[in-house]
Design an enzyme around this catalytic site. Structure first.
Site: not given
Ligand code: ATP
Length: 895
Positions: A279-280, A282, A284, A326, A635, A639, A729, A733
């Site tokens: 869990v820590a 990956i 995610e 332009d 514009d 176009d 984590n 993170d």
């Protein structure tokens, strides 16, 4: 209701409105209350509950919940509760951040929502299209998207493309003067204009008869989506990266689990460690953070006058290699003043600046008085008659409503003592061929100018008008416009153009009666030439600076204009875009070369003049075929194709048509070239920031994995408990990583060449930097751990764990600073220049102290209050990854 079967009078009385006054504010409010806003309601946003469910259906979260359940049943109630708490904190952080991104996108959506020109309280004003109510009088011109269902009450060559409603892509002619006695099908109701269809040509007015879900489109569609929720290539790449890393993590965790078991460690303990580690480690959170950073970036761009409609565009902007722009209004100020007039073979200077109609005509030092040059009066009359703009006197002076070129001509007429309104009521307009940028001309037909006759007045590009004239008026006398005379006029045109003046030619033609079937081919021909005017339109000062920055950034700038070659080149030269006239070419020259040849031509051409919208499409296609990432402005109504073809279609927020704004990916709220360059810079900053936190997160996670893996391998006690891993984590993170996402950008971000869009996010440089950093983190924390175990005894690993835990978090927070730039040292970018990061660090550090020192948290996290000596060690080690990171940058810079 069958609105198309009612007469105008019936309509006006049924809807209780008048043509010249429109509704007043009270009427509007009452009708808004009664009929609701003119919107097609969007789909319900996903509810809070569904967001919570979405958060909890994440695979990793489910694993964690499973782990909590197992902990609970084997009696580790404390662990179970903490894991669930962490899961909840994570979920709510996720929902909060998603909400922020959504809000940012919503705000953008509102900003880009359409407006409509209406007559209310007797004035023409621009209002948000969603405020329209039945009875409002709407003014239409080419390029408008019809804002509600309208019954037409005025039309002049009006053509509307109804593909969105009927599927018919050829524009249909619309006429306000028809009433139907019987029922006709939707596609044949030529006196109606329907919501979301497009005015491709001409002008008109209509009364709003239906709004919102009452409109024809409202009946078939629940939502017109101009914003797409797409996944950008970068997001896709990161998702993929995340997946691979996830699998790698799971393998390592399984390995850790296996080795632990072989060593005879407790199954449950090893199981929990392996899961927490997964869990820590990956990453995610990556895709979520990327979305947030992109959304925040979009908001930052708004502050720099650029509205980005798609997340994807934010990314592409950073890769832009060519900007095609332009001229008028984007590179120039679009504040026109006529300074030269050529008529009767004389070049006159016009004095006065701005739109204030105060000034004189001068021949050298001599001031011309009115009537002295006969054709001057014809020329100023055409200026006022063949004109759709208005001049408004405000407290800050005169202001143009409409095309600035035409505003300048009203001012010119004023200097010749001609009042636009008076002359228009004296010689009423009875027909017209509206201006379009393909023909580059416009013509109006008037009564009374010559008694008993009809006179048409034409103005337009000199090269075009002159070729359509067979006579010239010289001091009231009409003579054949022979080649010599034409050459003389063209020479004057050239000399005006070389002075960067925008030149228009004027002509007229007389008819006994109003011709039938008026068209450009038959009526903008055989005319009598009257004269030329030259107007200045100074370059924007910011544009010059922006072009210089583009050069440094390896981005080519190209001018694509409808204006004359010499004028365009003169301005391009002034702006630093082109040096020699060889770098300029005419649109018609493009007609003679093949697509293959064009690919060569676009490599060195800097200015395209007299270009029509189809040329733009060819130019952008050739650039793309050469591998360029092209941003292109546009514009007009024609176009749209070029805007679609370009990688980044750019439209003007002020002067752009609805159609252009709808197709474009980027809308400039100030119509300024410099804003495109700012948007490109933001795009680059956002990408580099994404790289920074990817680097930060990955090196952090790999470090954690290695630490646990090696400790197990060396047969040491587990260095971090599951709860500690999860907490770590959570702290490292989220906040610091997000703070990296709002980094200001390296000082030299616009001094490097554009990035290749196919370049992987994990390039070689990044991979080696990640290896260095994660090794530094692993070694550091292992050293800290060893010290802890030696000092407090291997039988009492809790104290050593607290030390690793603290060292690791502190090291992460410190080295987040080093991650702020890939190659610049902290001394260059400044220690405290990212305030968000400073606050994020402080906040995270306080959270850490809480876990260490609050007595009720200590047993939960199995931590101890660290003493001064511990801190000495912790801090010494914690600085190592930061220092390594900075040293690594020194090596990179040396290389
Ligand atoms: P850019 O494409 O850079 O915005 P532009 O304004 O010159 O330049 P267009 O608006 O397409 O481009 O105009 C093309 C040409 O048509 C102009 O150069 C001018 O000669 C002519 N023109 C422009 N406005 C008008 C007008 N209102 N009436 C008649 N002719 C016009």
């Amino acid at each position: 209701m069958e609105w198309y079967r009612q007469s105008k009078e019936e309509l006006l009385s049924n809807l209780n409105t008048t043509l010249d006054q429109g509704l007043n504010d009270n009427d509007v409010q009452e009708r808004l209350d009664k009929y609701g806003t003119n919107e097609l309601k969007e789909e319900e946003k996903s509810s809070f509950l569904s967001k919570v469910i979405a958060q909890f259906s994440d695979f990793l979260v489910l694993i964690l919940i499973g782990a909590a359940v197992i902990s609970f049943f084997v009696g580790e109630v404390k662990d179970a509760i903490v894991i669930i708490a962490i899961v909840f904190i994570n979920a709510f952080l996720g929902i909060y951040q998603e909400g922020r991104a959504e809000k940012a996108l919503d705000a953008l959506r509102k900003m880009a929502s359409p407006n409509a020109k209406v007559i209310r309280n007797g004035h023409t004003t621009v209002v948000p299209a969603n405020s329209l109510v039945p009875g409002d009088i709407v003014v239409l011109e080419a390029g408008d998207i019809i804002p509600a269902d309208l019954r037409l009450i005025e039309s002049s060559n009006l053509k509307i493309e109804e593909a969105s409603l009927t599927g018919e892509s050829v524009p249909v002619e619309k006429r306000s003067d028809i009433t139907f006695d019987e029922e006709v099908s939707l596609g044949d109701r030529s006196n109606m204009a329907y919501m979301s269809t497009i005015v491709t040509y001409g002008r008109g007015k209509g009364i709003v008869v239906e709004t919102g879900h009452g409109t024809e489109i409202g009946k078939i569609a629940t939502m017109i989506q101009t914003f797409e929720n797409e996944t950008t290539p970068l997001q896709k790449k990161l998702n993929e990266l995340g997946k691979y890393l996830g699998i790698a993590c799971i393998l390592v965790c399984a390995l850790v689990f296996g080795i632990g078991l072989l060593q005879g460690r407790e199954i449950l303990e090893m199981f929990m460690v392996a899961i927490s580690l997964a869990v820590a480690a990956i990453p995610e959170g990556l895709p979520a953070i990327v979305t947030i950073v992109l959304a925040i970036g979009m908001n930052k761009m708004v502050k720099r006058h650029a509205i980005v409609k798609k997340l994807l565009a934010v990314e592409t902007l950073g890769c832009t290699t060519v900007i095609c722009s332009d001229k008028t209004g984007t590179l120039t100020q679009n504040e026109m003043t006529v300074v030269k007039v050529y008529t009767d073979g004389k070049i006159l200077d016009v004095t006065g600046r701005g739109y204030d109609p105060e000034g004189e005509f001068k021949l050298g030092e001599y001031t011309i008085s009115s009537g002295e040059i006969g054709d001057l009066e014809t020329l100023t009359s055409i200026s006022a008659l063949c004109n759709d703009a208005l001049l408004e006197k405000t407290s800050e002076g005169y202001r143009v409503v409409g095309d600035p070129t035409e505003g300048a001509l009203i001012t010119l007429a004023g200097k010749g003592n001609i009042d636009r309104n008076e002359i228009n009521s004296e010689f009423p307009r009875i027909e017209e061929i509206p201006f379009d940028s393909d023909r580059k001309m416009m013509t109006t037909f008037h009564k009374n100018y010559v008694p008993g006759k009809i006179v048409s007045f034409t103005k337009g590009g000199p090269d075009i008008v002159i070729n359509r004239c067979s006579r010239i008026s010289i001091n009231g006398e009409i003579v054949p416009f022979d080649d010599n005379l034409k050459k003389e006029v063209l020479d004057v045109n050239s000399s005006f153009s070389k002075d960067a003046l925008r030149v228009l030619a004027f002509a007229y033609r007389e008819y006994e009666t109003l011709p039938d079937n008026i068209s450009s081919d038959t009526n903008e021909n055989d005319m009598t030439f009257v004269g030329l005017v030259g107007m200045i339109d100074p370059p924007r000062v910011e544009a010059m600076e922006a072009i210089r920055r583009c050069k440094e950034a390896g981005i080519k700038t190209v001018m694509i204009t409808g204006d004359y070659k010499e004028t365009a080149f003169a301005i391009a030269k002034e702006l630093g875009m082109a040096e020699s006239i060889d770098e300029a070419m005419m649109g018609e020259e493009l007609n003679k070369i093949s697509d293959e040849e064009l690919r060569e031509v676009v490599k060195h051409t800097k200015v395209y003049a007299r270009v029509s919208p189809e040329h733009k499409v060819r130019i952008v296609s050739a650039l793309k075929a050469n591998g360029e990432i092209t941003a292109m402005t546009g514009d007009g109504v024609n176009d749209a194709l070029a805007l679609k073809r370009a990688d980044i279609g750019v439209s003007m927020g002020i002067t752009g048509t609805d159609v252009a704004k709808n197709t474009a990916e980027l809308i400039l709220t100030d119509d300024n070239f410099a804003s495109i360059v700012s948007a490109v810079e933001e795009g680059r900053i956002i990408y580099s920031n994404i790289k920074k936190f990817v680097f930060f997160l990955l090196s952090c996670n790999i470090g954690e994995i290695l630490l646990v893996f090696l400790s197990i391998l060396f047969n040491l006690p587990i260095p971090l408990l599951p709860i500690q891993l999860l907490w770590l984590n959570l702290i490292t993170d989220s906040f610091p990583a997000l703070a990296l996402g709002v980094e200001k950008g390296d000082p030299d971000i616009m001094k490097n060449p554009p990035r290749n869009p196919n370049e992987p996010i994990l390039d070689k440089g990044m991979v080696s930097a990640i290896i260095f950093q994660s090794v530094a983190i692993t070694v550091t924390s292992l050293l800290a751990y060893r010290w802890g175990l030696r000092t407090y005894g291997i039988d009492n690993p809790a104290m050593a764990r607290t030390i690793v835990f603290t060292t690791l978090i502190t090291a992460e927070l410190l080295r987040a600073n080093s991650s702020r730039s890939e190659k610049h040292s902290l001394f260059t970018i400044g220690f405290f220049s990212n305030k968000t990061l400073v606050y994020a660090m402080l906040f995270s550090f306080v959270l850490l102290l809480g876990v260490l020192y609050l007595p009720f948290l200590q047993p939960i996290f199995d931590t101890f209050a660290l003493g001064l000596r511990d801190w000495e060690i912790v801090l010494t080690y914690a600085f190592i990854p930061l220092v390594v990171g900075e040293l690594y940058k020194v090596i990179i810079r040396k290389r």
